[in-house]
Design a protein around this motif. Structure first.
Motif, short mmCIF file in Angstrom:
data_model
loop_
_atom_site.label_atom_id
_atom_site.label_comp_id
_atom_site.label_asym_id
_atom_site.label_seq_id
_atom_site.Cartn_x
_atom_site.Cartn_y
_atom_site.Cartn_z
N MET A 79 47.83 78.81 26.60
CA MET A 79 48.84 78.20 27.47
C MET A 79 49.95 77.59 26.62
SD MET A 79 46.49 76.28 30.32
CE MET A 79 45.86 75.11 29.13
N PRO A 80 51.20 77.99 26.84
CA PRO A 80 52.31 77.42 26.05
C PRO A 80 52.63 76.01 26.50
CG PRO A 80 53.16 78.93 27.71
CD PRO A 80 51.66 79.03 27.78
N ALA A 81 53.14 75.20 25.57
CA ALA A 81 53.55 73.83 25.86
C ALA A 81 54.91 73.57 25.23
CB ALA A 81 52.52 72.82 25.35
N ASP A 82 55.64 72.63 25.80
CA ASP A 82 56.98 72.28 25.32
C ASP A 82 56.91 71.72 23.90
OD1 ASP A 82 59.52 71.25 24.89
OD2 ASP A 82 59.76 70.63 26.97
N PRO A 83 57.76 72.22 22.98
CA PRO A 83 57.71 71.70 21.61
C PRO A 83 58.42 70.37 21.44
CG PRO A 83 59.42 73.35 21.81
CD PRO A 83 58.71 73.33 23.14
N ALA A 84 59.13 69.90 22.46
CA ALA A 84 59.99 68.74 22.30
C ALA A 84 59.22 67.43 22.07
CB ALA A 84 60.90 68.58 23.52
N GLY A 85 58.02 67.33 22.59
CA GLY A 85 57.28 66.09 22.43
C GLY A 85 55.82 66.25 22.81
N ALA A 86 55.07 65.16 22.69
CA ALA A 86 53.63 65.22 22.94
C ALA A 86 53.30 65.17 24.42
CB ALA A 86 52.94 64.07 22.21
N GLU A 87 54.24 64.71 25.27
CA GLU A 87 53.92 64.47 26.67
C GLU A 87 53.46 65.73 27.39
OE1 GLU A 87 56.69 63.57 25.19
OE2 GLU A 87 56.56 61.37 25.14
N ASP A 88 54.19 66.82 27.22
CA ASP A 88 53.83 68.06 27.92
C ASP A 88 52.53 68.63 27.38
OD1 ASP A 88 54.51 70.17 29.83
OD2 ASP A 88 54.69 71.44 28.06
N ILE A 89 52.31 68.47 26.06
CA ILE A 89 51.06 68.94 25.47
C ILE A 89 49.88 68.18 26.07
CG2 ILE A 89 49.74 69.09 23.32
CD1 ILE A 89 52.42 69.36 21.84
N ILE A 90 49.98 66.86 26.07
CA ILE A 90 48.89 66.03 26.58
C ILE A 90 48.65 66.29 28.07
CG2 ILE A 90 48.22 63.63 27.07
CD1 ILE A 90 49.60 62.87 24.42
N ALA A 91 49.73 66.51 28.83
CA ALA A 91 49.60 66.75 30.27
C ALA A 91 48.82 68.01 30.58
CB ALA A 91 50.99 66.82 30.90
N LYS A 92 48.80 68.97 29.65
CA LYS A 92 48.12 70.24 29.90
C LYS A 92 46.66 70.23 29.46
CE LYS A 92 51.88 73.63 29.92
NZ LYS A 92 53.02 72.77 30.19
N ILE A 93 46.20 69.13 28.88
CA ILE A 93 44.81 69.07 28.40
C ILE A 93 43.88 68.73 29.56
CG2 ILE A 93 43.21 68.02 26.77
CD1 ILE A 93 45.61 67.25 25.04
N GLY A 94 43.10 69.73 29.98
CA GLY A 94 42.13 69.54 31.05
C GLY A 94 40.71 69.71 30.54
N LYS A 95 39.77 69.60 31.44
CA LYS A 95 38.35 69.69 31.08
C LYS A 95 37.94 71.11 30.72
CE LYS A 95 37.42 65.34 31.77
NZ LYS A 95 37.06 64.46 30.65
N ASP A 96 38.83 72.08 30.97
CA ASP A 96 38.52 73.47 30.63
C ASP A 96 39.21 73.91 29.34
OD1 ASP A 96 41.06 73.31 31.65
OD2 ASP A 96 40.91 75.11 32.90
N VAL A 97 39.89 73.00 28.65
CA VAL A 97 40.63 73.33 27.44
C VAL A 97 39.74 73.18 26.20
CG1 VAL A 97 42.52 72.58 25.93
CG2 VAL A 97 42.90 72.77 28.39
N ALA A 98 39.69 74.23 25.40
CA ALA A 98 38.88 74.22 24.18
C ALA A 98 39.60 73.50 23.05
CB ALA A 98 38.55 75.64 23.76
N CYS A 99 40.91 73.71 22.95
CA CYS A 99 41.64 73.12 21.83
C CYS A 99 43.11 73.01 22.14
CB CYS A 99 41.43 73.93 20.56
SG CYS A 99 42.12 75.60 20.63
N VAL A 100 43.76 72.15 21.36
CA VAL A 100 45.20 72.01 21.39
C VAL A 100 45.70 72.39 20.00
CG1 VAL A 100 47.13 70.46 21.79
CG2 VAL A 100 44.96 70.09 22.98
N VAL A 101 46.67 73.28 19.93
CA VAL A 101 47.20 73.77 18.66
C VAL A 101 48.59 73.19 18.45
CG1 VAL A 101 47.67 75.81 17.25
CG2 VAL A 101 45.91 75.91 19.04
N VAL A 102 48.74 72.41 17.39
CA VAL A 102 50.01 71.72 17.12
C VAL A 102 50.38 71.93 15.65
CG1 VAL A 102 51.26 69.53 17.17
CG2 VAL A 102 49.43 69.96 18.83
N GLN A 103 51.64 72.22 15.39
CA GLN A 103 52.11 72.40 14.01
C GLN A 103 52.95 71.20 13.58
OE1 GLN A 103 53.89 76.22 12.97
NE2 GLN A 103 55.30 75.24 11.55
N SER A 104 52.68 70.70 12.38
CA SER A 104 53.47 69.62 11.79
C SER A 104 53.51 69.78 10.27
CB SER A 104 52.88 68.25 12.14
OG SER A 104 53.67 67.20 11.61
#
Length: 444
Positions: A182-207
């Protein structure tokens, strides 16, 4: 005779042993219409001198990274590689060795891999690292699959700040193993965090992100862990880890990235070396292989391959990955360069990279019409130019200045006026001035 050492008598003896009268008899099962009856339409053989001249003429058509101002990064970076690195990796013990299947006679290779793993673990702030992957993008895809195995979930949130080619590889692999990326907005953490549900295995973030922004991983890690998901931290520039807080210290569960920036030249895009590190409790689900330290029958220190998790080594249904090997020679180059630098040297190199990037950003910000979009960055940042960024970059390339990467080249959905600019310790004041002057002319 160098590449065709067999005589007519040698060939006759082999044919007799096989039980056929001629070489043509070896192709008896191929339909006649499928066989070439005439020589292929290829140039005739030439002398070594003639071939060398022809290849040199072709090479002169290339514009190498060292031929002028060079500000292209986006996953592959031009750094100074000490001559010591190239000298050592070309020793026959290293250059001609294959993978260490015979561990008992490959102690030198295994020790190098052990040292490499130690360096990667310390660099990323993790507890354990493997003996390398093919490159950063495939390491990222392997990390997503590993997270799915650990959590037994089938969705992954992938930040839009992850390198577009890394996202492509993740999405391609995910389809085959029935993971939804599932793609998430690169602009900030808010959209990434909003997409984290109980069915999500991982969040992939580059820094630092593809656009150069530094990302605070801690709040994303906290949100992921509260939902039972893992944080996969990605990087494309290993030198950055000499200046920023390690991903492990920010709560990352798996850290993957590209190691090319240390010890390995650009080499037209490969081969490179993927880095993969995780926490000790997850080690049995880590892909690739590990070199472990042990003692032999006499109590002396020794090394052995351990936890090799592919189907060639263990039962197929227990395999965690189809990764076939490690990037041994590139990992060796990484290890030698890192050893030469040491902790102090790496920090100094990172500081120099950041200083050069700051000088470049300041110079470009003074160019009329150019906007630097980053509040934070390491040695890479994004600028906005009037009009078509690709055309601007092409114009500067014609002047011998490689200005950076038009974002639209890798991401068709991105605005067409963005350029990702990278500066390293090799970016001189003259190079920076040439880039600024060239940009002013190209957009004027």
């Amino acid at each position: 005779m160098r590449y065709h050492p067999l005589t007519a008598d040698d060939r006759a003896l082999m044919l007799k042993k096989i039980g056929v009268a001629s070489i043509d008899d070896l192709f008896a099962d191929v339909p006649a219409g499928k066989l070439f009856t005439e020589p292929m339409d290829l140039p005739s053989g030439q002398s070594e001198i003639a071939v060398e001249r022809a290849l040199s003429a072709m090479a002169r058509k290339n514009h190498a990274a060292g031929d002028g101002p060079f500000f292209l990064g986006a996953g592959a970076y031009r750094h100074h590689v000490p001559a010591t690195v190239d000298h050592l990796i070309q020793r026959s013990e290293f250059l001609t060795s294959y993978t260490p299947y015979q561990a008992e006679i490959s102690q030198g290779t295994l020790q190098v891999l052990f040292e490499f793993q130690t360096q990667v673990a310390r660099l990323t702030g993790m507890e354990v690292a493997n003996a390398s992957m093919y490159d950063g993008s495939t390491a990222a895809a392997e990390a997503v699959m590993m997270a799915a195995r650990l959590t037994k979930r089938g969705r992954a949130v992938v930040s839009g700040g992850v390198h577009p080619q890394y996202r492509d590889v993740i999405e391609t692999v995910a389809v085959g193993v029935e993971i939804e990326a599932m793609p998430a907005d690169p602009a900030g953490a808010e959209d990434i965090i909003a997409k984290i549900g109980k069915d999500v295995a991982c969040v992939v973030v580059q820094s630092p992100s593809f656009y150069g922004h530094l990302v605070d991983l801690a709040p994303i890690a906290k949100a992921a862990h509260e939902a039972g998901a893992l944080l996969v931290s990605v990087f494309t520039e290993p030198v950055a880890l000499g200046a920023i807080e390690p991903p492990g210290a920010q709560g990352a569960d798996i850290v993957v990235g590209e190691g090319q920036g240390i010890g390995n030249p650009l080499t037209f895009g490969g081969p490179y070396v993927g880095l993969f590190a995780t926490q000790k409790k997850h080690v049995r689900q880590m892909p690739g292989r590990l070199s472990g330290e042990t003692v032999d029958a006499d109590g002396k220190r020794g090394y052995a391959l351990t936890l090799s998790t592919r189907e060639q080594h263990i039962r197929r249904d227990k395999a965690t990955s189809n990764i076939c090997t490690n990037s041994g020679l590139c990992a060796l180059a990484f290890t030698i360069h890192m050893t030469l630098l040491g902790e102090t040297g790496l920090k100094r190199l990172a500081a120099l990279n950041h200083e050069r990037a700051c000088a470049t950003a300041d110079a470009l910000a003074r160019v009329p019409g150019v906007t630097v979009l980053n509040d934070t960055f390491f040695n890479e940042f994004t600028i906005r130019v009037p009009g078509d960024a690709a055309a601007v970059v092409e114009t500067l390339a014609g002047e011998g200045i490689i200005a950076g990467l038009p974002v639209s080249r890798l991401d068709a959905a991105a605005p067409g006026d963005l350029i990702v600019v990278a500066a390293t310790e090799l970016s001189t004041d003259e190079d920076i001035a040439a880039l600024a002057k060239g940009l002013e002319g190209a957009i004027g």
